[in-house]
Design a protein around this motif. Structure first.
Motif, mmCIF file in Angstrom:
data_model
loop_
_atom_site.group_PDB
_atom_site.id
_atom_site.type_symbol
_atom_site.label_atom_id
_atom_site.label_comp_id
_atom_site.label_asym_id
_atom_site.label_seq_id
_atom_site.Cartn_x
_atom_site.Cartn_y
_atom_site.Cartn_z
ATOM 1 N N VAL A 30 0.810 -1.208 0.000
ATOM 2 C CA VAL A 30 0.000 0.000 0.000
ATOM 3 C C VAL A 30 0.848 1.266 0.000
ATOM 4 C CG1 VAL A 30 -2.043 1.110 1.001
ATOM 5 C CG2 VAL A 30 -1.738 -1.306 1.289
ATOM 6 N N TRP A 34 -0.042 5.019 -2.904
ATOM 7 C CA TRP A 34 -0.216 6.424 -2.541
ATOM 8 C C TRP A 34 0.746 7.325 -3.300
ATOM 9 C CZ3 TRP A 34 -4.588 7.633 -0.481
ATOM 10 C CH2 TRP A 34 -5.276 6.664 0.231
ATOM 11 N N ALA A 67 -0.184 11.960 1.699
ATOM 12 C CA ALA A 67 -0.816 10.652 1.526
ATOM 13 C C ALA A 67 -0.623 9.758 2.753
ATOM 14 C CB ALA A 67 -0.248 9.961 0.289
ATOM 15 N N TRP A 71 -3.605 7.779 4.380
ATOM 16 C CA TRP A 71 -3.610 6.322 4.415
ATOM 17 C C TRP A 71 -3.838 5.818 5.832
ATOM 18 C CZ3 TRP A 71 0.495 3.148 6.490
ATOM 19 C CH2 TRP A 71 0.250 1.796 6.335
ATOM 20 N N ARG A 72 -3.196 6.422 6.829
ATOM 21 C CA ARG A 72 -3.378 6.002 8.223
ATOM 22 C C ARG A 72 -4.829 6.189 8.656
ATOM 23 N NH1 ARG A 72 0.873 6.547 12.444
ATOM 24 N NH2 ARG A 72 2.533 5.327 11.544
ATOM 25 N N ALA A 75 -6.845 3.408 7.042
ATOM 26 C CA ALA A 75 -6.483 2.113 7.629
ATOM 27 C C ALA A 75 -7.087 1.970 9.022
ATOM 28 C CB ALA A 75 -4.967 1.978 7.691
#
Length: 148
Positions: A30, A34, A67, A71-72, A75
């Motif tokens: 992943v 990003w 990003a 992303w965190r 997630a």
């Protein structure tokens, strides 16, 4: 080197973004996704406003850094998805509290019970085959039972 950067344009960023996303398929983690998304955004913005190559590199850096928290966030938000089935990959825990019939008697604290298409080892007080037992604890592939 400066000449190479000065030729950066919309298509370079779009191809670079798709290439990074394609690499993500080969080495999933992943991370490259990003970066590829950041490159695609720079490519789309380059199409709309035609910035200088310096600004394009700056935009890519900013989008790539932005990003990570994005992303965190996703997630963390999707981490609770497995709560809909708390016994996923914990089949034995789902059996606690259920009542079954002994297939083989419990002798010296060990016996078996058939649950669906599987024979499970059970531990508990001695009981003859055919007795009804309640699962009180699950420890891996071994179940602890009590008389039902």
């Amino acid at each position: 080197m400066a000449e190479m950067f000065s030729t950066l344009g919309t298509w370079n960023w779009l191809i670079f973004g798709l290439l990074l996303m394609g690499l993500e398929l080969l080495a999933p983690g992943v991370f490259l996704f990003w970066l590829g998304l950041a490159a695609l955004l720079v490519g789309l913005l380059s199409f709309a406003i035609s910035p200088s190559w310096q600004l394009q590199l700056l935009m890519f850096a900013v989008f790539a850094v932005a990003a990570v928290p994005l992303w965190r966030h996703f997630a963390r938000r999707n981490a609770g998805v497995s709560k809909s089935n708390p016994f996923l990959n914990k089949r034995s825990d789902a059996l606690v509290g259920r009542v079954f019939t002994l297939e083989k008697p419990i002798v010296d604290g060990a016996g078996t019970v058939r649950i669906d298409d599987t024979i499970w080892r059970v531990a508990g007080p001695d009981a003859p085959a055919g007795s009804r037992v309640r699962i009180v604890r699950a420890d891996g592939a071994s179940l602890t039972v009590a008389a039902a």
